[in-house]
Design a protein around this motif. Sequence first.
Motif, PDB file in Angstrom:
ATOM      1  N   THR A 110      72.459 185.099 148.064  1.00  0.00           N
ATOM      2  CA  THR A 110      73.703 184.008 148.023  1.00  0.00           C
ATOM      3  C   THR A 110      74.796 184.667 148.682  1.00  0.00           C
ATOM      4  O   THR A 110      74.454 186.041 148.663  1.00  0.00           O
ATOM      5  CB  THR A 110      74.314 184.114 146.127  1.00  0.00           C
ATOM      6  OG1 THR A 110      73.347 182.980 145.893  1.00  0.00           O
ATOM      7  CG2 THR A 110      75.935 183.867 146.551  1.00  0.00           C
ATOM      8  N   LEU A 113      80.593 183.622 147.268  1.00  0.00           N
ATOM      9  CA  LEU A 113      80.683 181.720 146.972  1.00  0.00           C
ATOM     10  C   LEU A 113      81.932 180.857 147.513  1.00  0.00           C
ATOM     11  O   LEU A 113      83.044 181.330 148.478  1.00  0.00           O
ATOM     12  CB  LEU A 113      81.392 182.696 145.596  1.00  0.00           C
ATOM     13  CG  LEU A 113      80.582 183.339 144.399  1.00  0.00           C
ATOM     14  CD1 LEU A 113      81.420 183.451 143.613  1.00  0.00           C
ATOM     15  CD2 LEU A 113      79.350 182.989 144.741  1.00  0.00           C
ATOM     16  N   TRP A 147      84.374 189.001 144.718  1.00  0.00           N
ATOM     17  CA  TRP A 147      84.177 187.457 144.925  1.00  0.00           C
ATOM     18  C   TRP A 147      85.119 186.688 143.636  1.00  0.00           C
ATOM     19  O   TRP A 147      83.972 185.476 143.384  1.00  0.00           O
ATOM     20  CB  TRP A 147      82.403 187.239 144.420  1.00  0.00           C
ATOM     21  CG  TRP A 147      81.745 187.883 145.997  1.00  0.00           C
ATOM     22  CD1 TRP A 147      82.352 188.546 147.020  1.00  0.00           C
ATOM     23  CD2 TRP A 147      80.709 187.218 146.381  1.00  0.00           C
ATOM     24  NE1 TRP A 147      81.687 188.590 148.042  1.00  0.00           N
ATOM     25  CE2 TRP A 147      80.406 187.881 147.678  1.00  0.00           C
ATOM     26  CE3 TRP A 147      79.609 186.946 145.775  1.00  0.00           C
ATOM     27  CZ2 TRP A 147      78.848 187.852 148.139  1.00  0.00           C
ATOM     28  CZ3 TRP A 147      77.880 186.916 146.053  1.00  0.00           C
ATOM     29  CH2 TRP A 147      77.883 188.181 147.632  1.00  0.00           C
ATOM     30  N   ILE A 168      82.586 189.380 139.459  1.00  0.00           N
ATOM     31  CA  ILE A 168      81.643 188.843 140.496  1.00  0.00           C
ATOM     32  C   ILE A 168      81.702 189.614 142.091  1.00  0.00           C
ATOM     33  O   ILE A 168      82.554 189.738 142.507  1.00  0.00           O
ATOM     34  CB  ILE A 168      81.513 187.260 140.755  1.00  0.00           C
ATOM     35  CG1 ILE A 168      81.532 186.615 139.459  1.00  0.00           C
ATOM     36  CG2 ILE A 168      80.039 186.708 141.630  1.00  0.00           C
ATOM     37  CD1 ILE A 168      80.416 186.117 138.799  1.00  0.00           C
ATOM     38  N   GLU A 170      79.302 190.923 145.635  1.00  0.00           N
ATOM     39  CA  GLU A 170      77.749 191.107 145.935  1.00  0.00           C
ATOM     40  C   GLU A 170      76.533 191.315 145.385  1.00  0.00           C
ATOM     41  O   GLU A 170      76.034 191.466 146.254  1.00  0.00           O
ATOM     42  CB  GLU A 170      77.720 191.065 148.156  1.00  0.00           C
ATOM     43  CG  GLU A 170      78.424 192.688 147.512  1.00  0.00           C
ATOM     44  CD  GLU A 170      77.898 193.220 149.214  1.00  0.00           C
ATOM     45  OE1 GLU A 170      78.088 193.204 150.361  1.00  0.00           O
ATOM     46  OE2 GLU A 170      79.381 194.324 150.205  1.00  0.00           O
TER      47      GLU A 170
END
Lengths: 367, 367
Positions: A110, A113, A147, A168, A170
């Motif tokens: 990921t 987001l 995030w 949240i 990285e």
Amino acid sequence: MIEQMIEIQRSSCNPLITPRDVTPSYPDWEVLGVFNAGVARYQDEIILLLRVAERPRQTDPQHVLVPVLNLDCRDGDSVESVMKTISIDKSDADLDLSDPRVIRDCSGNTLYLTSISHLRVARSRDGQRFVIDEKPSILPEGELESWGIEDPRITQMGDRYHITYSAISERGVAVGWITTEDFSTFTREGLILAPTNKDAAIFPEAIGGKYYMLHRPVPEGIGKPEIWIAESPDLRHWGNHRFLMGLREGHWDDTRMGAGCVPIKTEEGWLLLYHGADQSQRYCMGAALLSLEEPDRVIARMEGPLIVPEAEYETSGFFHSVIFACGAIVSGDQVIMYYGASDDSVASVSVSLPQVMDALNHSKTKG
Amino acid sequence: MIEQMIEIQRSSCNPLITPRDVTPSYPDWEVLGVFNAGVARYQDEIILLLRVAERPRQTDPQHVLVPVLNLDCRDGDSVESVMKTISIDKSDADLDLSDPRVIRDCSGNTLYLTSISHLRVARSRDGQRFVIDEKPSILPEGELESWGIEDPRITQMGDRYHITYSAISERGVAVGWITTEDFSTFTREGLILAPTNKDAAIFPEAIGGKYYMLHRPVPEGIGKPEIWIAESPDLRHWGNHRFLMGLREGHWDDTRMGAGCVPIKTEEGWLLLYHGADQSQRYCMGAALLSLEEPDRVIARMEGPLIVPEAEYETSGFFHSVIFACGAIVSGDQVIMYYGASDDSVASVSVSLPQVMDALNHSKTKG
């Protein structure tokens, strides 16, 4: 089957709160979803601590505009500089845009987001009509929340409210802890669980002199997303992690699960309303009962789900067929559960506590 | 480049301990590897707490015989019934046997480890010639260790030794804590970190009234295997998790890393000898320096690796090109580091502490 005798009363006002009810943080942003709210009684009001997911309005068809926290922002800077926008080229063949919630590289990592979440207070006297704050109540802060912050659960102990939430960045998804006494000033207390962990819910009182918390690690390589329990002398430091409750193959909860609502004390045990998902990613809520004195012991678990996505606002939406609750209140003999519907809106449902306990007792005698 | 001026003296007795030196737990089992040992001084001896990886002898070419803990074993049962063997058909097309260490299903989920590890004490007066206990010192125990216990790190505080280790089971890889005062009786203190987490190393003294521990979460989906730090009032409960030190793209430590040795106190800071791996899965040891008073602050980090797999016993073996250390002792101005070589044997290396500190000071002025 006795479980079918539980009456499930969705509120006639559902969905109670939708994205259009929420003012975005910036004029050129849009609210994508308002969902997965923490729940508390404060003075004579019901408080929802909403997860508000936003993004910059998508004005360029060739690019995805992705919001992140601006880590260069200093204390004196205006609120406008708290967030910044990154522009991602949609035609980049190295990117996987198939999941509307995330942007991945071709290895499945990921990268971003597509929205960033903050927490916002809504207040109500009747538990159905809410007045929502105009501005974020708790913004993400620092590198480990860059995030966003998500899925708060609120545990009241005396005058103090303990909020657990997903932090949240990285670096991963960890569990943070924030306290408040008035839902207008909030104190950040740091991360209480390392990544990857989510769905943490603190029990509302000490048991045998210790605090307890349910949590849901997401193991990598070996293990599955299942519910664990930990204990603490002070709410700040946690240990003695034990496995509590797992996935059931071929059931509605065979793929992932998490604590759901803060445990509710009953005479017969701690009532745990938890979420489970199957392989189609349908999220339902189910019920289990934990021992009052030994909360690491599951004494009953309903076979089927308690609440299944059926209403239109539950089966369609940003991420459809999701019922995901972070909190509930007890009012008389009813449990009023507030839940995120399809990662889009907030809804509520009323369930008879005696009927749920009957169903749990029935599953106990079977098991 | 000043880092090249560090003299690395491998022991002339290397490898110090190999699988053939270790008596298997059962007559029909074989020791696959003895590696990744915890290190301590106890009375006038150097203690190694060896990770011993074993399996049933592979007598059937059509099947893999896999060892697991026998959870039906009761306290009164003989030691023979502690483990049991599962037979896996090699021709099963649904299985991935490409990694010698694990058996996976086609979705990449780990179903079994091909060996099970326990911990075993070895003792030496000169730190080079070791006498190894005939029997396991610490066996895996209970559901959350049913696939074994691995990679111990030993922290001495006064007369008490604190052992952190990986507890492996189908529920995931978590961090357990065991204490001892004599390396003959051991007390299990429970899991101190939830899965997936490894490579935990407790600092050898309280700092500003708090205990500190390095750990290495393996996040799922978002995040990478990097080093974090946590704090505790009592060693049992841990909180205030913070990110400490990350992977460096294009470097020798660009893929995974972990705490390595228990931090070594020096006048200039906590010396951290850590492991890092690159994309080819070559594991080297590197060095960093953490602030004495604020161990969550990295004050220096060497650019290149300190020790690279070069000797024959390091470049070939069960899982080749691995140098993986869990502990070291300081003797005069030398750091004697004990390490697992290629998941096969135990070796030692001597490094000049002043030279390492010089290199770290050099990297500080550059950075």
